[in-house]
Design a protein around this motif. Structure first.
Motif, PDB file in Angstrom:
ATOM      1  N   GLU A   1       0.809  -1.221   0.000  1.00  0.00           N
ATOM      2  CA  GLU A   1       0.000   0.000   0.000  1.00  0.00           C
ATOM      3  C   GLU A   1       0.844   1.274   0.000  1.00  0.00           C
ATOM      4  O   GLU A   1       0.320   2.366  -0.244  1.00  0.00           O
ATOM      5  CB  GLU A   1      -0.985   0.013   1.179  1.00  0.00           C
ATOM      6  N   ASP A   2       2.143   1.172   0.233  1.00  0.00           N
ATOM      7  CA  ASP A   2       3.014   2.346   0.217  1.00  0.00           C
ATOM      8  C   ASP A   2       3.610   2.627  -1.167  1.00  0.00           C
ATOM      9  O   ASP A   2       4.257   3.653  -1.366  1.00  0.00           O
ATOM     10  CB  ASP A   2       4.146   2.191   1.235  1.00  0.00           C
ATOM     11  N   PHE A   3       3.384   1.743  -2.125  1.00  0.00           N
ATOM     12  CA  PHE A   3       3.968   1.933  -3.448  1.00  0.00           C
ATOM     13  C   PHE A   3       3.503   3.235  -4.101  1.00  0.00           C
ATOM     14  O   PHE A   3       4.315   4.010  -4.619  1.00  0.00           O
ATOM     15  CB  PHE A   3       3.653   0.741  -4.366  1.00  0.00           C
ATOM     16  N   ASP A   4       2.213   3.524  -4.084  1.00  0.00           N
ATOM     17  CA  ASP A   4       1.704   4.752  -4.706  1.00  0.00           C
ATOM     18  C   ASP A   4       2.289   5.999  -4.044  1.00  0.00           C
ATOM     19  O   ASP A   4       2.546   7.003  -4.714  1.00  0.00           O
ATOM     20  CB  ASP A   4       0.178   4.799  -4.661  1.00  0.00           C
ATOM     21  N   PHE A   5       2.520   5.938  -2.747  1.00  0.00           N
ATOM     22  CA  PHE A   5       3.144   7.042  -2.024  1.00  0.00           C
ATOM     23  C   PHE A   5       4.573   7.259  -2.544  1.00  0.00           C
ATOM     24  O   PHE A   5       5.003   8.395  -2.761  1.00  0.00           O
ATOM     25  CB  PHE A   5       3.142   6.751  -0.524  1.00  0.00           C
TER      26      PHE A   5
END
Length: 104
Positions: free
Chosen positions: A28-32
């Motif tokens: 879930e941190d990839f887009d960040f």
């Protein structure tokens, strides 16, 4: 927040090219990471040593970004006078980058 809080990194080299893969701990941190780690930002961080373009490749299924930096190793391992001719410490330097808090 430091980049190292949400990702780890691995550095490689080929001639005078260095690449740094930044891999999110959590998918879930990839887009960040995509939002806050641009070619321009990484290029600015390494502007003293990288004299060519910085290209970013996105690997969403791995949750990773790969930055390929040209003219980054003082001519390459056999020509460089640097103590870290392979550029292995570059990933540690990148992981110290300040990012905004995820809530910001």
């Amino acid at each position: 927040m430091k980049l190292r809080e949400i990702a780890h990194a691995r550095t490689g080299d080929k001639g005078n090219i260095s690449n740094i893969a930044v891999i999110a701990y959590q998918p879930e941190d990839f887009d960040f990471l995509v939002q806050h780690l641009s070619e321009e930002r990484v290029g600015a961080l390494f502007s003293d040593i990288v004299h060519g373009p910085v290209k970013r490749y996105e690997l969403p299924k791995l949750g990773a970004l790969n930055f390929v930096m040209s003219q980054a190793l003082g001519g390459g391992v056999t020509r460089s006078l640097a103590l870290d001719a392979h550029g292995k410490s570059l990933s540690a330097y990148l992981l110290d980058l300040d990012l905004p808090d995820r809530g910001a």
